[in-house]
Design a protein around this motif. Sequence first.
Motif, mmCIF file in Angstrom:
data_model
loop_
_atom_site.group_PDB
_atom_site.id
_atom_site.type_symbol
_atom_site.label_atom_id
_atom_site.label_comp_id
_atom_site.label_asym_id
_atom_site.label_seq_id
_atom_site.Cartn_x
_atom_site.Cartn_y
_atom_site.Cartn_z
ATOM 1 N N HIS A 1 0.793 -1.222 0.000
ATOM 2 C CA HIS A 1 0.000 0.000 0.000
ATOM 3 C C HIS A 1 0.834 1.285 0.000
ATOM 4 N N GLY A 2 2.139 1.160 0.209
ATOM 5 C CA GLY A 2 2.968 2.346 0.319
ATOM 6 C C GLY A 2 3.727 2.652 -0.954
ATOM 7 N N THR A 3 4.856 3.309 -0.814
ATOM 8 C CA THR A 3 5.635 3.780 -1.961
ATOM 9 C C THR A 3 6.997 3.103 -2.035
ATOM 10 N N GLN A 4 7.070 1.851 -1.591
ATOM 11 C CA GLN A 4 8.309 1.093 -1.671
ATOM 12 C C GLN A 4 8.227 0.050 -2.775
ATOM 13 N N ALA A 5 9.356 -0.174 -3.425
ATOM 14 C CA ALA A 5 9.490 -1.222 -4.426
ATOM 15 C C ALA A 5 10.939 -1.703 -4.369
ATOM 16 N N VAL A 6 11.250 -2.667 -5.198
ATOM 17 C CA VAL A 6 12.631 -3.141 -5.323
ATOM 18 C C VAL A 6 13.142 -2.752 -6.697
ATOM 19 N N PHE A 7 14.377 -2.258 -6.746
ATOM 20 C CA PHE A 7 14.995 -1.867 -8.009
ATOM 21 C C PHE A 7 16.279 -2.656 -8.219
ATOM 22 N N GLN A 8 16.515 -3.013 -9.464
ATOM 23 C CA GLN A 8 17.793 -3.608 -9.848
ATOM 24 C C GLN A 8 18.464 -2.663 -10.846
ATOM 25 N N TYR A 9 19.645 -2.192 -10.473
ATOM 26 C CA TYR A 9 20.434 -1.311 -11.329
ATOM 27 C C TYR A 9 21.572 -2.123 -11.948
ATOM 28 N N GLN A 10 21.534 -2.276 -13.261
ATOM 29 C CA GLN A 10 22.624 -2.929 -13.979
ATOM 30 C C GLN A 10 23.570 -1.835 -14.462
ATOM 31 N N LEU A 11 24.812 -1.884 -14.026
ATOM 32 C CA LEU A 11 25.751 -0.790 -14.240
ATOM 33 C C LEU A 11 26.993 -1.274 -14.990
ATOM 34 N N SER A 12 27.601 -0.366 -15.737
ATOM 35 C CA SER A 12 28.834 -0.705 -16.440
ATOM 36 C C SER A 12 29.682 0.546 -16.623
ATOM 37 N N ARG A 13 30.955 0.325 -16.903
ATOM 38 C CA ARG A 13 31.851 1.443 -17.199
ATOM 39 C C ARG A 13 31.797 1.822 -18.674
ATOM 40 N N GLU A 14 31.537 0.833 -19.519
ATOM 41 C CA GLU A 14 31.512 1.075 -20.958
ATOM 42 C C GLU A 14 30.088 0.996 -21.484
ATOM 43 N N VAL A 15 29.793 1.755 -22.532
ATOM 44 C CA VAL A 15 28.446 1.826 -23.089
ATOM 45 C C VAL A 15 28.020 0.508 -23.727
ATOM 46 N N ASP A 16 28.984 -0.306 -24.186
ATOM 47 C CA ASP A 16 28.650 -1.529 -24.907
ATOM 48 C C ASP A 16 28.955 -2.784 -24.108
ATOM 49 N N ALA A 17 28.926 -2.696 -22.791
ATOM 50 C CA ALA A 17 29.275 -3.847 -21.960
ATOM 51 C C ALA A 17 28.196 -4.928 -21.962
ATOM 52 N N ALA B 1 28.279 -10.647 -23.822
ATOM 53 C CA ALA B 1 28.825 -9.412 -24.381
ATOM 54 C C ALA B 1 29.888 -9.640 -25.441
ATOM 55 N N GLY B 2 30.874 -10.494 -25.162
ATOM 56 C CA GLY B 2 31.951 -10.707 -26.108
ATOM 57 C C GLY B 2 31.463 -11.258 -27.430
ATOM 58 N N GLN B 3 30.453 -12.160 -27.377
ATOM 59 C CA GLN B 3 29.970 -12.799 -28.593
ATOM 60 C C GLN B 3 29.126 -11.850 -29.437
ATOM 61 N N TRP B 4 28.249 -11.084 -28.794
ATOM 62 C CA TRP B 4 27.427 -10.188 -29.623
ATOM 63 C C TRP B 4 28.266 -9.060 -30.197
ATOM 64 N N ARG B 5 29.317 -8.655 -29.475
ATOM 65 C CA ARG B 5 30.200 -7.628 -30.050
ATOM 66 C C ARG B 5 30.896 -8.155 -31.302
ATOM 67 N N ALA B 6 31.379 -9.419 -31.196
ATOM 68 C CA ALA B 6 32.134 -9.995 -32.302
ATOM 69 C C ALA B 6 31.274 -10.193 -33.545
ATOM 70 N N SER B 7 29.973 -10.499 -33.346
ATOM 71 C CA SER B 7 29.096 -10.776 -34.477
ATOM 72 C C SER B 7 28.454 -9.528 -35.061
#
Length: 445
Positions: free
Chosen positions: A367-383, A403-409
Amino acid sequence: MLRGVLRKGALHVVMPDGTSRDYGDGSGPPLTARIHDAATLRRLSLNPELALGEAYMNESLTVDGDDLQGFLAMLLHNVHRSTLQDRVWWQKIILGLRSGLRGVAQNNVLSRARRNVSHHYDLSGELYDLFLDTDRQYSCAYFTDPHETLEQAQADKKAHIARKLLIEPGMRVLDIGCGWGGLALSLARDHCARVVGITLSREQHAYATERAKAEGLSDQVEFRLCDYRNVQGTFDRIVSVGMFEHVGPRHFTQYFRTIRELLSPDGIALVHTIGWTAPPQGTNPWMAKYIFPGGYIPTVSEAMSAVERARLWAADIECWRLHYAYTLHHWYERFEQHADEVRALYDARFVRMWRFYLAASEQTFRHGTQAVFQYQLSREVDAVPLTRDYLYLPPEQAAQHHAGQWRASDPVAGRITAAASRRRSLRETPPRKEALSDRQNPSRR
């Protein structure tokens, strides 16, 4: 005080002198609360957020049928739909001071952080075994179906986090606030990662270390009694579940800068935290005094401001709205089933304190204003991959999106990655003497 905020529902209050009053619009099931002394009445009027929990603990306020869940649901439904203007004048002052001083009250320097953690997490391990799942996951589960068992939802939570981290065999992972070790051991066992888990709780550290030994994973998982500010090294992945709530607003930027410093250039971090979906405010005083001293629920804006100052990419932000309410309902029911055993470990007042804590938390998420958040963070834009599809594909297909595979393809991603590598190389390589000469003598260019 009650007429200002309690607009919906039917609450019958019996005063210490035997007189009674009715509040609300009469809708819904009627509830009766009894206040047994004048001192409790005064404390409730002055500071209800603190006094209500204390009155229930001390039995100076009782609810007929002990319907604590229904009572708190009615109150929190009304309180979170009211405004500051609905409060009596002296409560406005108290709420304003509490909000303004939140940075001081939750200033979790290292010595205070250790005491705060010990207050809650160094309780008897038997207590947690009575209401948590078998893996001792003391954080929000992930319910793909509201009717799932707690064990299945907690396993789904760990799997969801692993997919977001794009874990690959041999990766070095840091688990900040590792609890009793369940997530760290899962990442090592199921994904062949090498994990360092840190905690400030001596009980958790001893338990997690023994678990790693018993499961034959001591060569893959190391648990340390350590603060996040004292960790050194570089990690491919960093995960932190249910720990950011203990950092305190004055240390948000330090926390995320520490993550950036410890994260490899193409690494990924995942921060899983309770979040406040309204403007910032002070911690509930009863919760701060009895359950989580030093705790503070951050807003998304507070967290993201610190992420920006730390120069991290918010690659993905996910909001879990009712998942923690379902989780807490499981915990509350299990706690109730084992209340006699908890009473034997501690006492009847402790049982009422924890019953109030679990019920109030569940109803706040409902009933209140609480939720759970997941922040996925990286140093590089394409991580991480460009889309979120990899989170929901079968495991064998999801592996192709690492990440490595989709970058390569992807030729575009490949050019981006190559450019980023050149930029890093230029930053890390000292300028050549010839280049310096060229800049000093324009005629040579």
